[in-house]
Design a protein around this motif. Structure first.
Motif, PDB file in Angstrom:
ATOM      1  N   ASN A 120      13.557   5.621  -3.222  1.00 30.71           N
ATOM      2  CA  ASN A 120      13.386   6.133  -1.875  1.00 30.71           C
ATOM      3  C   ASN A 120      12.497   5.259  -1.011  1.00 30.71           C
ATOM      4  O   ASN A 120      12.557   5.328   0.196  1.00 30.71           O
ATOM      5  CB  ASN A 120      12.783   7.545  -1.936  1.00 30.71           C
ATOM      6  N   HIS A 121      11.620   4.488  -1.607  1.00 28.91           N
ATOM      7  CA  HIS A 121      10.692   3.716  -0.797  1.00 28.91           C
ATOM      8  C   HIS A 121      10.924   2.217  -0.890  1.00 28.91           C
ATOM      9  O   HIS A 121      11.147   1.548   0.113  1.00 28.91           O
ATOM     10  CB  HIS A 121       9.247   4.045  -1.221  1.00 28.91           C
ATOM     11  N   ASP A 146       0.801  -1.227   0.000  1.00 31.24           N
ATOM     12  CA  ASP A 146       0.000   0.000   0.000  1.00 31.24           C
ATOM     13  C   ASP A 146       0.826   1.265   0.000  1.00 31.24           C
ATOM     14  O   ASP A 146       0.449   2.260  -0.608  1.00 31.24           O
ATOM     15  CB  ASP A 146      -0.921   0.013   1.235  1.00 31.24           C
ATOM     16  N   TYR A 147       1.985   1.248   0.692  1.00 37.40           N
ATOM     17  CA  TYR A 147       2.709   2.504   0.822  1.00 37.40           C
ATOM     18  C   TYR A 147       3.247   2.968  -0.528  1.00 37.40           C
ATOM     19  O   TYR A 147       3.510   4.154  -0.729  1.00 37.40           O
ATOM     20  CB  TYR A 147       3.827   2.392   1.865  1.00 37.40           C
ATOM     21  N   ARG A 201       1.496   2.805  -3.269  1.00 38.95           N
ATOM     22  CA  ARG A 201       0.379   3.536  -3.861  1.00 38.95           C
ATOM     23  C   ARG A 201       0.292   4.941  -3.261  1.00 38.95           C
ATOM     24  O   ARG A 201       0.063   5.918  -3.970  1.00 38.95           O
ATOM     25  CB  ARG A 201      -0.919   2.769  -3.606  1.00 38.95           C
ATOM     26  N   THR A 202       0.519   5.020  -1.945  1.00 42.32           N
ATOM     27  CA  THR A 202       0.515   6.335  -1.304  1.00 42.32           C
ATOM     28  C   THR A 202       1.614   7.214  -1.875  1.00 42.32           C
ATOM     29  O   THR A 202       1.397   8.387  -2.168  1.00 42.32           O
ATOM     30  CB  THR A 202       0.730   6.195   0.219  1.00 42.32           C
ATOM     31  N   SER A 243      11.709   7.545  -8.321  1.00 33.11           N
ATOM     32  CA  SER A 243      11.821   8.037  -6.958  1.00 33.11           C
ATOM     33  C   SER A 243      11.112   7.088  -6.002  1.00 33.11           C
ATOM     34  O   SER A 243      11.598   6.793  -4.909  1.00 33.11           O
ATOM     35  CB  SER A 243      11.205   9.436  -6.866  1.00 33.11           C
ATOM     36  N   LEU A 296       5.072  11.357  -6.806  1.00 35.86           N
ATOM     37  CA  LEU A 296       6.464  10.988  -7.008  1.00 35.86           C
ATOM     38  C   LEU A 296       6.631  10.276  -8.338  1.00 35.86           C
ATOM     39  O   LEU A 296       5.810   9.454  -8.713  1.00 35.86           O
ATOM     40  CB  LEU A 296       6.929  10.046  -5.892  1.00 35.86           C
ATOM     41  N   PRO A 297       7.706  10.587  -9.061  1.00 38.98           N
ATOM     42  CA  PRO A 297       7.990   9.824 -10.282  1.00 38.98           C
ATOM     43  C   PRO A 297       8.388   8.398  -9.919  1.00 38.98           C
ATOM     44  O   PRO A 297       8.833   8.145  -8.801  1.00 38.98           O
ATOM     45  CB  PRO A 297       9.148  10.580 -10.929  1.00 38.98           C
ATOM     46  N   LYS A 349      14.603   0.613   0.232  1.00 38.71           N
ATOM     47  CA  LYS A 349      14.947   0.440   1.635  1.00 38.71           C
ATOM     48  C   LYS A 349      14.144  -0.714   2.242  1.00 38.71           C
ATOM     49  O   LYS A 349      14.664  -1.496   3.016  1.00 38.71           O
ATOM     50  CB  LYS A 349      14.655   1.731   2.397  1.00 38.71           C
ATOM     51  N   ASN A 350      12.859  -0.797   1.883  1.00 41.03           N
ATOM     52  CA  ASN A 350      12.058  -1.895   2.418  1.00 41.03           C
ATOM     53  C   ASN A 350      12.508  -3.235   1.878  1.00 41.03           C
ATOM     54  O   ASN A 350      12.540  -4.224   2.583  1.00 41.03           O
ATOM     55  CB  ASN A 350      10.579  -1.681   2.064  1.00 41.03           C
ATOM     56  N   ARG A 372       2.961   7.088  -4.792  1.00 45.91           N
ATOM     57  CA  ARG A 372       2.596   7.547  -6.133  1.00 45.91           C
ATOM     58  C   ARG A 372       1.572   8.659  -6.061  1.00 45.91           C
ATOM     59  O   ARG A 372       1.626   9.613  -6.826  1.00 45.91           O
ATOM     60  CB  ARG A 372       2.023   6.390  -6.946  1.00 45.91           C
TER      61      ARG A 372
END
Lengths: 457, 541, 326
Positions: free
Chosen positions: C240-241, C222-223, C225-226, C236, C232-233, C244-245, C228
């Motif tokens: 950035n998301h 879900d994060y 989708r948030t 990115s 955010l392109p 790391k996960n 986007r």
């Protein structure tokens, strides 16, 4: 000429495996859930290709798993398999030494004498070649054979296809022509178009190889003159045995111990975790070599139980599978334990507990059926890595017996051959290609199985 | 017409069916508009297509989605559906922002709240880099967060549910969007927290923010919406101004939804004889906290602290509380899924601890439980028949298959399911039907008392009432007692004779449901009851 | 945190003892000290007195597990097992059956192993990550399908083939690098180039697939989708998301094998003639030199457990949701 069956231990095990698979197929048909998952696999065209190729490999392996003893002068080996009988006799016989693929003479020069009785150094003709042909007419003759093979392959395939169409149209109550149309336009529910394309392809390849092998060695011969293609085909059985038996041996342990550790927790969990961490810490190579050595000692001390070379090699093969199983069960056990921990939280497990169902029943009825998807995925995934591992182990020297036909042994000897001048490349290429075929189809199948059975998808 | 902020026309969304060339339509010819400063509420049950409608405005649909040719979404003179990726990206977060449902999954778990909010500001270059931190602080303050600096440095899992949702709203408001889309923003929150978030949104509304509010809960929507759109099975069934809608709904579906709204008027119950089925006295369930090298127990978490109640034959006792109140822990100790630290539980006069060795048969026949989530309460690989008879097979030594089939048939009839269902698998049934199967399973052992753990919270509104009616019917027929665990006051009003209100493991208030719900004495109970959005408060709109 | 580490180390002790017992049993099941003596003395000089003298010199004349002749605690301590194991725990590795100092050999051979394993790991990680991220960025396009096919094929080719083929092409035909061998110091680069490249190439198939699966799974969450919806392109969102996960499972997979790098890859070292710890162990097994074998197994176990502990600690640092010990 007396013929009686003399099965090896691994033969019995392989056929038992076949029976178990058939039982599983019957079980799947009754269980709608599983049937749907497996049907998903059959709908994917690439997977269908992989399945067909894998089945051909397995068929060759089964043919090689019916051993007979023939009391006759023409058979020098103690045990012959049905595969040996099916293949052209030219393939089974040995030449003197190396020969290049599809050539008519040996690779190395030796002392020959011509019809005048003079000696000279030249390339001796291979068995079955009475006259020395020019390269051009040799290639023409071989091309004709290839064409023949293609036609025979197509004919065989067509025969099977027509049989299939007849049965199919009878069951579905539609005309044969519309069956044919449906399949070749890709409109069937399962990927039957790719199925039949691959079948035709395999029939053609096999027929071509068969015809060529009647007089020539398709992939040349080894240092002791054994047909390379023959050696490669015989190695299929070794590869499949290692890929399947290893998982079969470790499966019960991993399942039972993993689910017990996850479900009961506390002391059971601690003890089982201790066992598998300890086992994982020991370098696999050491464990395997130690067990193999113990096996050797045992065999030497009880020589009367293993009268033939093939039986000794066979026991060593099975011992290798057992040891590989011991070294690899830890991963599956860990996965099952993790999944059991998750399943324990499920409400239906709680409901069963509140209704007074005994823990053993809960394990069997609720936990085990719901971890099976992990088991299936692991079994299929591990198959390819085990086949590849065998090659590496043979190199290190703790693999199968050197007298067993295996890709590992072939690659091992290939190393030195690459250093020869001129280079002998065909045993390596043959082993690599055929092994690649088996491993690739297993990997593609594994992907599909994972997509179909992973509940996240 | 021309002052509409955003106009959705003939929106159609289709998804391809796996392994086939056909499509399923999930949103069919939906049209509505949102004016500036207006709040439009889209109401529908799960699967009605409301979330997908909202996501399509910003092209946030999954890659495989196919949008109809004559669909359009006009915003600022542009058709949002035909914008390029680059143009849409400029719009997202700055002109139109989205607040998603479950903040714990919607936020990146490994980045701090401050960083995530600052990211929106950075991307759209709203403020200069050196002003970003102070802007974020201000945004957090505006949404009502007190300890702003701590929140800035916290990770999502370190905050409470309510604070997380506020942070999400702050993130959406960062670039001062013209339209705020809220997808079920309060569904996963407790009732008291929900009320506070609704107040926050009301403030935003008064400041002139246009909102698209999506929910399945008509009562929550009623608090905020100026205009209502009702969706069912991918189409719009009705749309009207809120004031007109609530007074005079036109479609039968809307009428059904409105009649299912919670009614806090307590049904008067026929008093029952005093015959104790369940007696709980001074129940305490404490979980130890282990710390240090030797894992010594350094303290306890008092999940349940000194709870006592009785349940008589044929009576329904409701245990009400929010998440963390301990009500589920009480339920689990009653069926021995958890062990009580102290206190006693007696079933039919005999203590639970001594049931094991008693000659009265196993305790399982006295009390059973129906679980909250019907989707995980049934083993997906077992047929309905096998799930129901499992307990019977474990309890009764020898029972013939015919007897089992007869019993299962009787149970299925009792819960109103067709007899042929027993040979099917759970995944073939809807949530409501699965819950009925669970009830049948629980009744299989003829228990005197049934614990119902949030029996309707996972179900759609239209199914909830049917299930509750069924439960009432069974109670009348069999004289069975219920212990009803719920956070839903309306369910309590409909079903319960007695109520126990719990908070943080303690009993706040208890008594007959009429007394507690109509005339609450404790502060917490009053807050709890006041937070429930109901049809009564609609009159204030 | 400290208490957590101490507890983990304490739990590790029974494991090390267990491994020791099993190694001991395995080895001596195969050759008794008599057999070892015979092997080293050669068949010609075999007399019973020579055997017992050799055994006494090497310390093999004690009973295996239990000494009934000794007194009290000597029952356990005056045994072969106890003596040999005690040395291990005090890191007194002694000398091999041929008289070489084991500690010295280990120290010397450790460096070539590391010089081979570390660059392979780092380079492999970089290559695999880049390809995986590229595939995920272009998900659904031709690049995705192309790489899927290529990685399955690369995964299905045996590692031995890469080695033999690589040695043949680059060593024999093109003569760019030596086929095998090793030299200390800077010139080791020539000898390491080929094995490192082959090691990386051989690992691409499996590695890229695994990382791709991890990243694809993260992209479904879900994060993303948030992210986007914030405008955010795509790249990115990825860097950035998702990165790391997704790196959580990747890091744990890497850290757990770091200590084992010391032991080197048995196969690579054998094929390329690199005098590392891997080939050291292999040679010891085939020469039946128990002293070396038990030391290597002991070290291997320690490193494995170290890897497990390190993984837990690193995971706690990388994932803010995990708190150790609290």
């Amino acid at each position: 000429m007396k013929v009686h069956p003399s099965f090896l231990v691994s033969d019995y095990l392989l056929w038992a495996l076949v029976v178990a698979v058939l039982v599983y197929v019957v079980y799947v048909c009754k269980n709608r859930h599983l049937l749907e998952s497996w049907s998903l696999i059959a709908k994917n065209s690439i997977t269908m290709v992989a399945v067909v190729v894998f089945c051909f490999y397995f068929f060759i392996c089964l043919l090689d798993s019916i051993h007979l003893r023939i009391d006759s002068k023409s058979y020098s080996r103690d045990q012959v398999s049905v595969l040996d009988l099916v293949l052209p006799s030219h393939m089974v016989q040995s030449e003197t030494t190396y020969s290049a693929p599809l050539s008519q003479s040996l690779y190395v020069k030796s002392l020959l004498s011509d019809h005048a009785g003079n000696s000279y150094r030249g390339h001796a003709l291979l068995l079955g070649n009475k006259a020395r042909l020019s390269t051009k007419s040799l290639r023409i003759r071989q091309s004709l054979l290839i064409l023949e093979g293609v036609i025979i392959g197509l004919a065989l395939g067509l025969f099977c296809h027509i049989l299939f169409l007849i049965i199919f149209s009878y069951k579905k109550n539609i005309s044969i022509w519309s069956c044919f149309n449906n399949i070749w336009q890709g409109k069937t529910r399962f990927a039957l178009k790719s199925f039949w394309l691959t079948m035709f392809g395999c029939f053609i390849v096999l027929s071509v190889m068969f015809l060529l092998s009647i007089n020539y060695h398709v992939m040349g011969t080894t240092q002791v003159g054994v047909d390379v293609l023959y050696e490669t085909l015989k190695s299929i059985r070794t590869g499949i045995v290692i890929g399947t038996f290893t998982t079969v041996f470790m499966l019960p342990f991993a399942l039972v111990l993993g689910s017990m550790a996850g479900y009961f927790g506390s002391i059971y969990d601690d003890v089982i975790q201790y066992i598998y961490i300890t086992l994982s810490s020991i370098p696999g190579v050491l464990l395997i070599s130690a067990v193999i050595l113990v096996m050797q000692v045992y065999i030497n001390q009880h020589a009367e139980l293993f009268p033939t070379v093939s039986m000794r090699a066979d026991i060593r093969l099975i011992a290798l599978c057992i040891v590989l199983g011991i070294t690899s069960w830890a991963t599956l056990c860990r996965l099952i334990r993790a999944e059991t921990l998750k399943l324990k939280q499920m409400d239906y497990v709680a409901a069963a507990k509140t209704q007074g169902v005994k823990p053993i029943s809960i394990l069997f009825k609720h936990i085990l059926p719901n971890v099976m998807h992990i088991v299936i995925i692991t079994v299929v995934l591990d198959f390819s890595s085990l086949v590849l591992a065998e090659a590496v182990l043979s190199y290190v020297g703790v693999g199968v017996d050197p007298s067993t036909f295996s890709w590992g042994n072939m690659i091992n000897s290939a190393r030195l051959e690459m250093a020869r001048e001129p280079v002998v490349w065909w045993p390596l290429l043959s082993a690599m290609l055929v092994m690649f075929g088996l491993v690739l189809s297993a990997n593609l199948l594994a992907d599909s199985v994972r997509d179909a059975f992973d509940p996240k998808h | 017409m021309s002052d509409a902020l955003i106009k959705v026309k003939n929106l159609t969304i289709k998804f391809p069916v796996k392994n086939s060339t056909s499509y399923t339509t999930v949103v069919d010819d939906v049209s509505f508009k949102i004016n500036a400063g207006e709040c439009v509420g889209i109401v529908g049950e799960s699967g009605s297509g409301k979330t997908l409608t909202a996501l399509s405005l910003l092209q946030l649909l999954p890659l495989s989605a196919v949008i109809g040719d004559n669909s359009s979404v006009i915003f600022n003179g542009n058709d949002l559906l035909s914008l390029t990726q680059k143009e849409v990206m400029k719009l997202r977060g700055s002109d139109i922002a989205v607040v998603f449902q479950d903040a714990i999954t919607a936020l990146n778990p490994v980045k701090t709240i401050g960083w995530q909010i600052a990211e929106v500001l950075r991307v759209h270059q709203i403020v200069k880099n050196k002003d970003i931190k102070s802007s974020v602080y201000k945004l957090l303050q505006d949404v009502g967060i007190c300890d702003v600096s701590r929140c800035y440095l916290s990770y999502p899992h370190e905050l409470s549910g309510g604070m997380r949702q506020r942070a999400m709203i702050a993130m959406a408001l960062a670039c001062k969007p013209k339209l705020l889309i809220l997808d079920e923003p309060t569904t996963s929150l407790d009732v008291t927290v929900q009320a506070k978030i609704i107040d926050l949104l009301k403030d935003l509304q008064q400041q002139g923010m246009a909102m698209l509010f999506i929910s399945h809960d008509l009562s929550v929507v009623s608090k905020l919406a100026d205009y209502i759109v009702v969706m069912k099975d991918s189409t719009v069934v009705e749309q009207n101004k809120a004031s007109d809608f609530f007074i005079n709904p036109t479609s039968s579906y809307s009428k059904m939804l409105l009649s299912s709204l919670p009614n806090l008027k307590v049904q008067q119950k026929i008093p029952v004889k005093k015959e104790n089925i369940v007696l709980v006295d001074g129940l305490k369930v404490h979980f130890p906290i282990k710390k240090g090298l030797l894992q010594r127990t350094s303290g306890y978490v008092a999940a349940v602290n000194n709870v006592s109640f009785t349940v008589n034959k044929g009576e329904t006792l409701a245990i009400v509380g929010e998440s963390g109140s301990g009500k589920t822990t009480v339920a689990k100790s009653l069926v021995r899924l958890l062990n009580a630290t102290s206190g006693s539980i007696s079933l039919n006069g005999i203590k639970l601890s001594s049931w094991i060795n008693s000659k009265n048969g196993p305790w399982h026949r006295n009390i059973q439980m129906v679980y909250q989530d019907p989707y995980t309460a049934l083993n997906p690989r077992m047929r309905v028949f096998d799930s129901i008879v499992e307990g019977m097979l474990a309890q009764i030594k020898s029972i013939s298959r015919n007897d089992l089939i007869a019993k299962v048939d009787m149970l299925l009839e009792q819960v109103g399911l067709s007899l042929e269902y027993k040979w099917r698998f759970p995944h073939e049934f809807s949530g409501g039907e699965r819950q009925r199967i669970c009830i049948a399973r629980a009744l299989a052992l003829n228990p005197g008392c049934l614990i119902l753990d949030e029996p309707t919270s996972a179900l759609d509104v239209s199914t909830q009432n049917k299930l509750l009616d069924l439960l009432l019917g069974i109670q009348e027929q069999l004289g069975i007692s219920y212990i009803l665990i719920t956070h839903n006051i309306a369910v309590v009003a409909m079903m319960a004779h007695k109520v126990v209100v719990m908070h943080n493991g303690n009993t706040i208030e208890h008594g007959s449901s009429y007394d507690v719900l109509q005339n609450p004495t404790e502060e917490y109970t009053k807050t709890l009851l006041g937070s429930v959005p109901t049809i009564n408060s609609l009159k204030e709109v | 945190m400290i208490s957590y580490i101490i507890r983990r180390i304490v739990y590790a002790i029974p494991i090390v003892i267990g491994v020791n017992i099993i190694t001991f049993m395995l080895f001596f099941m195969v050759n008794t000290p008599d057999d070892m003596a015979r092997m080293y003395l050669g068949d010609k000089h075999v007399t019973p007195s020579a055997i017992s003298r050799w055994k006494h010199d090497q310390g093999y004349d004690l009973p295996l597990f239990y000494n009934s002749d000794a007194s009290a605690i000597g029952h356990v301590t005056d045994t072969l097992f106890f003596n040999k194991s005690l040395d291990l725990f005090t890191f007194n590795f002694g000398s091999s059956s041929q008289g070489r100092d084991i500690s010295h050999d280990i120290w010397q051979r450790m460096w070539p192993s590391l010089a081979l394993a570390v660059p392979t790991l780092i380079l492999g990680l970089m290559v695999n990550l880049s390809f995986a991220l590229l595939i995920v960025l272009f998900k659904g396009s031709y690049i995705d399908t192309f790489f899927s096919i290529v990685t399955v094929i690369m995964m299905s080719i045996s590692g031995l083939f890469y080695i033999i083929f690589g040695q043949y092409i680059f060593g024999k035909i093109l003569m760019m690098v030596p086929i095998s061998g090793y030299q200390d110091g800077l010139s080791s680069f020539r000898f390491l180039l080929l094995p490192v490249v082959i090691g990386v190439v051989g690992g691409i198939g499996m590695g890229v697939r695994w990382y791709r699966t991890i990243f694809l799974e993260e992209m479904q969450k879900d994060y993303v989708r948030t992210a986007r919806s914030k405008g955010l392109p795509e790249f990115s969102v990825l860097f950035n998301h998702v990165l790391k996960n997704g790196s959580l499972p990747i890091v744990t997979g890497i850290v757990v094998i770091i200590p084992s790098l010391f032991l080197g890859s048995l196969i690579m070292e054998s094929f390329f003639g690199i005098p590392g710890l891997g080939s050291y162990t292999l040679d010891a097994i085939s020469q039946q030199d128990f002293n070396i074998v038990r030391v290597m197994v002991f070290i291997g176990t320690l490193l494995y457990i170290l890897g497990l502990i390190l993984t837990d600690i690193v995971y706690a640092f990388v994932d803010p949701r995990i708190k150790i010990g609290a």
